[in-house]
Design a protein around this motif. Sequence first.
Motif, PDB file in Angstrom:
ATOM      1  N   LYS A 113     -11.863   3.992  -4.818  1.00 43.59           N
ATOM      2  CA  LYS A 113     -12.713   4.994  -3.982  1.00 43.59           C
ATOM      3  C   LYS A 113     -12.095   6.435  -4.123  1.00 43.59           C
ATOM      4  O   LYS A 113     -12.905   7.353  -4.267  1.00 43.59           O
ATOM      5  CB  LYS A 113     -12.782   4.533  -2.425  1.00 43.59           C
ATOM      6  CG  LYS A 113     -13.513   3.549  -2.297  1.00 43.59           C
ATOM      7  CD  LYS A 113     -13.691   3.242  -0.718  1.00 43.59           C
ATOM      8  CE  LYS A 113     -14.606   1.947  -0.509  1.00 43.59           C
ATOM      9  NZ  LYS A 113     -14.419   1.187   0.918  1.00 43.59           N
ATOM     10  N   ALA A 114     -10.633   6.403  -4.194  1.00 45.54           N
ATOM     11  CA  ALA A 114     -10.001   7.634  -4.360  1.00 45.54           C
ATOM     12  C   ALA A 114     -10.302   8.487  -5.482  1.00 45.54           C
ATOM     13  O   ALA A 114     -10.262   9.587  -5.687  1.00 45.54           O
ATOM     14  CB  ALA A 114      -8.561   7.662  -4.098  1.00 45.54           C
ATOM     15  N   ARG A 138     -11.911  12.546  -3.273  1.00 43.20           N
ATOM     16  CA  ARG A 138     -12.900  11.496  -2.907  1.00 43.20           C
ATOM     17  C   ARG A 138     -14.245  12.033  -2.144  1.00 43.20           C
ATOM     18  O   ARG A 138     -15.213  11.889  -2.425  1.00 43.20           O
ATOM     19  CB  ARG A 138     -12.248  10.492  -2.185  1.00 43.20           C
ATOM     20  CG  ARG A 138     -13.361   9.203  -1.887  1.00 43.20           C
ATOM     21  CD  ARG A 138     -12.888   8.126  -1.002  1.00 43.20           C
ATOM     22  NE  ARG A 138     -12.204   8.524   0.208  1.00 43.20           N
ATOM     23  CZ  ARG A 138     -12.670   8.725   1.486  1.00 43.20           C
ATOM     24  NH1 ARG A 138     -14.095   8.265   1.388  1.00 43.20           N
ATOM     25  NH2 ARG A 138     -12.222   9.058   2.410  1.00 43.20           N
ATOM     26  N   ASN A 167      -7.550  10.957  -1.994  1.00 50.18           N
ATOM     27  CA  ASN A 167      -8.565  10.173  -1.074  1.00 50.18           C
ATOM     28  C   ASN A 167      -8.938  11.198  -0.206  1.00 50.18           C
ATOM     29  O   ASN A 167     -10.265  11.073   0.229  1.00 50.18           O
ATOM     30  CB  ASN A 167      -7.642   9.062  -0.352  1.00 50.18           C
ATOM     31  CG  ASN A 167      -8.239   8.239   0.157  1.00 50.18           C
ATOM     32  OD1 ASN A 167      -9.363   7.514  -0.236  1.00 50.18           O
ATOM     33  ND2 ASN A 167      -8.106   7.846   1.435  1.00 50.18           N
ATOM     34  N   ASN A 191     -10.521  -4.600  -7.373  1.00 52.79           N
ATOM     35  CA  ASN A 191     -10.987  -5.127  -6.040  1.00 52.79           C
ATOM     36  C   ASN A 191     -10.539  -6.353  -5.693  1.00 52.79           C
ATOM     37  O   ASN A 191     -10.001  -6.716  -4.501  1.00 52.79           O
ATOM     38  CB  ASN A 191     -12.627  -5.302  -6.411  1.00 52.79           C
ATOM     39  CG  ASN A 191     -13.481  -3.729  -6.375  1.00 52.79           C
ATOM     40  OD1 ASN A 191     -12.905  -3.089  -5.450  1.00 52.79           O
ATOM     41  ND2 ASN A 191     -14.519  -3.755  -7.099  1.00 52.79           N
ATOM     42  N   LYS A 237       1.056   3.593   1.648  1.00 56.95           N
ATOM     43  CA  LYS A 237       1.443   4.214   3.212  1.00 56.95           C
ATOM     44  C   LYS A 237       2.982   3.977   3.089  1.00 56.95           C
ATOM     45  O   LYS A 237       3.616   4.914   4.136  1.00 56.95           O
ATOM     46  CB  LYS A 237       0.728   3.568   4.194  1.00 56.95           C
ATOM     47  CG  LYS A 237      -0.835   3.941   4.313  1.00 56.95           C
ATOM     48  CD  LYS A 237      -0.839   5.219   5.196  1.00 56.95           C
ATOM     49  CE  LYS A 237      -2.330   5.378   5.191  1.00 56.95           C
ATOM     50  NZ  LYS A 237      -2.964   6.345   4.046  1.00 56.95           N
ATOM     51  N   GLU A 277      -3.013  10.466  -1.296  1.00 52.31           N
ATOM     52  CA  GLU A 277      -3.773  10.899  -0.125  1.00 52.31           C
ATOM     53  C   GLU A 277      -4.639  12.326  -0.380  1.00 52.31           C
ATOM     54  O   GLU A 277      -5.628  12.468  -0.038  1.00 52.31           O
ATOM     55  CB  GLU A 277      -2.609  11.493   1.037  1.00 52.31           C
ATOM     56  CG  GLU A 277      -2.057  10.095   1.835  1.00 52.31           C
ATOM     57  CD  GLU A 277      -1.133  10.525   2.778  1.00 52.31           C
ATOM     58  OE1 GLU A 277      -1.064  11.775   3.216  1.00 52.31           O
ATOM     59  OE2 GLU A 277      -0.418   9.525   3.238  1.00 52.31           O
ATOM     60  N   ASP A 301      -7.319  -3.539  -4.378  1.00 50.58           N
ATOM     61  CA  ASP A 301      -6.931  -2.139  -4.278  1.00 50.58           C
ATOM     62  C   ASP A 301      -8.254  -1.205  -4.457  1.00 50.58           C
ATOM     63  O   ASP A 301      -8.151  -0.282  -5.218  1.00 50.58           O
ATOM     64  CB  ASP A 301      -5.927  -1.702  -5.684  1.00 50.58           C
ATOM     65  CG  ASP A 301      -4.409  -2.192  -5.494  1.00 50.58           C
ATOM     66  OD1 ASP A 301      -4.163  -2.148  -4.028  1.00 50.58           O
ATOM     67  OD2 ASP A 301      -3.874  -2.006  -6.195  1.00 50.58           O
ATOM     68  N   THR A 302      -9.042  -1.810  -3.740  1.00 46.21           N
ATOM     69  CA  THR A 302     -10.445  -1.021  -3.485  1.00 46.21           C
ATOM     70  C   THR A 302     -10.153   0.680  -3.159  1.00 46.21           C
ATOM     71  O   THR A 302     -10.903   1.457  -3.783  1.00 46.21           O
ATOM     72  CB  THR A 302     -11.304  -1.674  -2.659  1.00 46.21           C
ATOM     73  OG1 THR A 302     -11.326  -3.046  -2.963  1.00 46.21           O
ATOM     74  CG2 THR A 302     -12.836  -0.942  -3.081  1.00 46.21           C
ATOM     75  N   ALA A 303      -8.997   0.893  -2.284  1.00 46.29           N
ATOM     76  CA  ALA A 303      -8.808   2.083  -1.870  1.00 46.29           C
ATOM     77  C   ALA A 303      -8.763   3.205  -2.897  1.00 46.29           C
ATOM     78  O   ALA A 303      -9.033   4.368  -2.797  1.00 46.29           O
ATOM     79  CB  ALA A 303      -7.761   1.983  -0.915  1.00 46.29           C
ATOM     80  N   TYR A 304      -7.973   2.608  -3.985  1.00 47.28           N
ATOM     81  CA  TYR A 304      -7.334   3.467  -5.193  1.00 47.28           C
ATOM     82  C   TYR A 304      -8.861   3.692  -5.986  1.00 47.28           C
ATOM     83  O   TYR A 304      -8.930   4.993  -6.559  1.00 47.28           O
ATOM     84  CB  TYR A 304      -6.488   2.894  -6.137  1.00 47.28           C
ATOM     85  CG  TYR A 304      -5.193   2.813  -5.224  1.00 47.28           C
ATOM     86  CD1 TYR A 304      -4.235   3.920  -5.140  1.00 47.28           C
ATOM     87  CD2 TYR A 304      -4.966   1.409  -4.684  1.00 47.28           C
ATOM     88  CE1 TYR A 304      -3.201   3.600  -4.294  1.00 47.28           C
ATOM     89  CE2 TYR A 304      -3.827   1.449  -3.883  1.00 47.28           C
ATOM     90  CZ  TYR A 304      -2.940   2.550  -3.798  1.00 47.28           C
ATOM     91  OH  TYR A 304      -1.810   2.375  -2.939  1.00 47.28           O
ATOM     92  N   MET A 342       0.782  -1.336   0.093  1.00 45.12           N
ATOM     93  CA  MET A 342      -0.026  -0.033   0.035  1.00 45.12           C
ATOM     94  C   MET A 342       0.940   1.195  -0.036  1.00 45.12           C
ATOM     95  O   MET A 342       1.842   1.042   0.492  1.00 45.12           O
ATOM     96  CB  MET A 342      -0.785  -0.086   1.226  1.00 45.12           C
ATOM     97  CG  MET A 342      -2.034   1.176   1.241  1.00 45.12           C
ATOM     98  SD  MET A 342      -3.265   0.766   0.248  1.00 45.12           S
ATOM     99  CE  MET A 342      -4.477   2.187   0.791  1.00 45.12           C
TER     100      MET A 342
END
Length: 198
Positions: free
Chosen positions: A194-195, A109, A105, A185, A3, A102, A189-192, A1
């Motif tokens: 969503k971003a 987002r 996100n 998904n 982070k 970030e 990498d769902t966070a990307y 990730m």
Amino acid sequence: MTKELEYSATLTGASFSFLELKKVLKLKREGLSDSDIKKKVFEENLFQYEIKTSMKSVFPSVMRRANALNEELQQMVLEDQLELGKIINLYAIMKTDRLFFEFMNEVVREKLEMNNYLLEKKDINTFFIIKSEQNEKMAKWTEKTVAKLKQVYIKLLYEAGMIVDKKTGELNRLIIDEGLKSHLNIMGDTAYLKAMGE
């Protein structure tokens, strides 16, 4: 990730670089190693830059993005529609640049979730102020670097199709292909997604 990545200002020299990414991915598909790709790009000026120093600042970022994509995503960039390739490039930029992820996100987002389609200067300024207060390395960046990054972020969103007008900051919701959604998904990498406003 993302982070694990350090905050970086390398995007000031790399920007969207979609055509460059496609050229690198073609060479990867031909089986060339990273070092062979670098040699070929520089010796044959494959990015067709008039100034060699531009290539030095762009190439490492483009190579990182290419390596962040698995074979299926690389294939989509090379074979599918231009819009899909640009979305995958945006994903690769987020994947290789923690600060930009970030920003996507925490600012873009949230705007899209609230159906607020206006990205204002104050939104970007606030984001950079908060981050520099939280991060010692960023606090040391010059005003010039931060100003350039702000410009680059807007340009990235514009080239990816997420900003309709650079002057007004009007946002546009991307239409993301179902196959790409499902693939990201499955990869976790769902966070990307969503971003990007999914």
